[in-house]
Design a protein around this motif. Structure first.
Motif: not given
Length: 104
Positions: A69-74
């Protein structure tokens, strides 16, 4: 803590399929885009993994990638740099796909 890559520790997931459908597009270092079908998704000790296959391939080759998961939750897919981790996940998928003792 060592991760125990055994069948008993697998949690099947569908996070990629829920986010992207049955296939994903991956871009290589040269900017070429390849389409891969999502063959399997699972977690081991909370770390997600994806098994991807190219739809037009008839051999048993597949890609083993981490789901992160990236920092934005993607969701992102990343290569597994640790050879031992890659080997463990690959062997685990083979064990799930081609269980021993199923021969007639």
């Amino acid at each position: 803590m060592m991760t125990d890559f055994s069948v008993e520790n697998i949690v099947w997931t569908q996070v990629l399929k829920e986010a992207f459908g049955e296939s994903v597009e991956l871009e290589d270092d040269k900017g070429h885009i390849e389409v891969y079908d999502i063959a399997a998704e699972f977690e081991v000790d909370g770390q997600g993994y994806a098994i991807l296959v190219q739809p037009d391939r008839t051999d048993e080759e597949y890609e083993v990638l981490r789901i992160v998961k990236d920092a934005d939750g993607g969701l992102e897919l990343s290569t597994i740099d640790d050879d031992e981790e890659w080997e463990n996940v690959s062997e685990l998928y083979d064990e799930l796909t081609f269980p021993e003792g199923d021969e007639d």
